[in-house]
Design a protein around this motif. Sequence first.
Motif, PDB file in Angstrom:
ATOM      1  N   HIS A  65       0.842  -1.204   0.000  1.00 56.80           N
ATOM      2  CA  HIS A  65       0.000   0.000   0.000  1.00 56.80           C
ATOM      3  C   HIS A  65       0.878   1.255   0.000  1.00 56.80           C
ATOM      4  O   HIS A  65       0.611   2.222  -0.733  1.00 56.80           O
ATOM      5  CB  HIS A  65      -0.922  -0.004   1.222  1.00 56.80           C
ATOM      6  N   ASP A  69       1.160   4.129  -2.999  1.00 54.69           N
ATOM      7  CA  ASP A  69       0.972   5.564  -2.770  1.00 54.69           C
ATOM      8  C   ASP A  69       2.177   6.388  -3.205  1.00 54.69           C
ATOM      9  O   ASP A  69       2.029   7.580  -3.530  1.00 54.69           O
ATOM     10  CB  ASP A  69       0.704   5.827  -1.282  1.00 54.69           C
ATOM     11  N   LYS A  98      -2.027   3.429 -10.645  1.00 61.11           N
ATOM     12  CA  LYS A  98      -1.990   4.659  -9.840  1.00 61.11           C
ATOM     13  C   LYS A  98      -2.175   5.900 -10.719  1.00 61.11           C
ATOM     14  O   LYS A  98      -2.933   6.816 -10.374  1.00 61.11           O
ATOM     15  CB  LYS A  98      -0.648   4.738  -9.102  1.00 61.11           C
ATOM     16  N   SER A 103      -7.603   2.815  -7.411  1.00 57.93           N
ATOM     17  CA  SER A 103      -7.208   2.772  -6.009  1.00 57.93           C
ATOM     18  C   SER A 103      -6.385   1.520  -5.719  1.00 57.93           C
ATOM     19  O   SER A 103      -6.349   0.576  -6.511  1.00 57.93           O
ATOM     20  CB  SER A 103      -8.450   2.767  -5.114  1.00 57.93           C
TER      21      SER A 103
END
Length: 366
Positions: A65, A69, A98, A103
Amino acid sequence: MTYLVVILIVFFCYKKYSRYLYAYEENSLSMLGGRRTFCYVVFVILTLLLILRNDYFGTDTQNYHYLFDTIEIHYNSSFLDINLSSEWGFYSLVYFLKTNGFSFRFLLIVSAVSYMACVSYLIYRYSENIIFSYFIFFTYNFWVFNTTMRQCFALTFVILAVVCAINKKLLANIAFIILAIMFHSTAIVCIPIYFVINMKLNKKSIVLFILIMITISVMASSIFHSMQQLTGKDYTETVTTGYVRMFIIVLLLIVGLILRKKLTIADEYWMKLFFVALCLQPIAQFNPALFRVNHYFYFFTILLAPNIIHKLNFSKQIIASFLIVYGLYNFTLGSYKAGIRVYPYVYEWENYFEENPNFKPSDFQF
């Protein structure tokens, strides 16, 4: 509570479809519908649990995760210049998702659906005891393996490569092996899969496997260091165990050879892949992370174990009981000792550290 609900649903479906869940070849066309329905139900349940999991459930999801990001910091826009690792297939997928507004949860959906679809197809098509196959898949931590996302993608491609090898589709097999390596470089050990699947299981091939195993055992240290250089992985030598896994591999191979005349062609596929797992075991002993090297082959326990036990006339209850007890131990105490967080199950919207007071955020590094 989540696992209890899952068990109750699966048990209800098992009671309803139990007469359809054995040997594929013995089912009529109409009976295959019940077999398919049961696999579909389990597929949906296990896939949803993988999609809805908390980032700290299992292993590594929180790190993926964070990578998702921050991918634009690490990933150079040039297709051939990715400043992360040799596994640019996975990072390219992450970068694409991304930068196109998807998501992180969508990445989990892609990973979970593709993996569980391939697993459920294998069980539907080749298992002679579907409920036992799913039990092994779940309790031997092949299910939670999806949280090691890069290698799970690689394993998904390896499964597809095996199916292509079975159907003698060489080019498709090569394509999936290349994709597997692009997602996790350790999948390089799967290059011989087409040859292994299509070789005959006879005395000559068994002797060949034994000779390869002896050679790898003697040269394990040199191979270990060469693999590090080839794959770009930096694993330090660590004392490991893995003796139960080795015992299971050897046990199923010995029983399979005893039942040689009863084996189907499909059973021989899994036997040969197990011989490869046995050959790779000396390398896996160097570091716990390297257990994943023969994971590509040991994974087929989900088919070989139920199929062999289905054919046994002797010691069936003893061997089945051992595999069941080990699975229950592995899922509970064994997982805890290995740092695989499978119990309790925690949903994405729940606070993991409230559900698991023994853990704290500082236990996890990014």
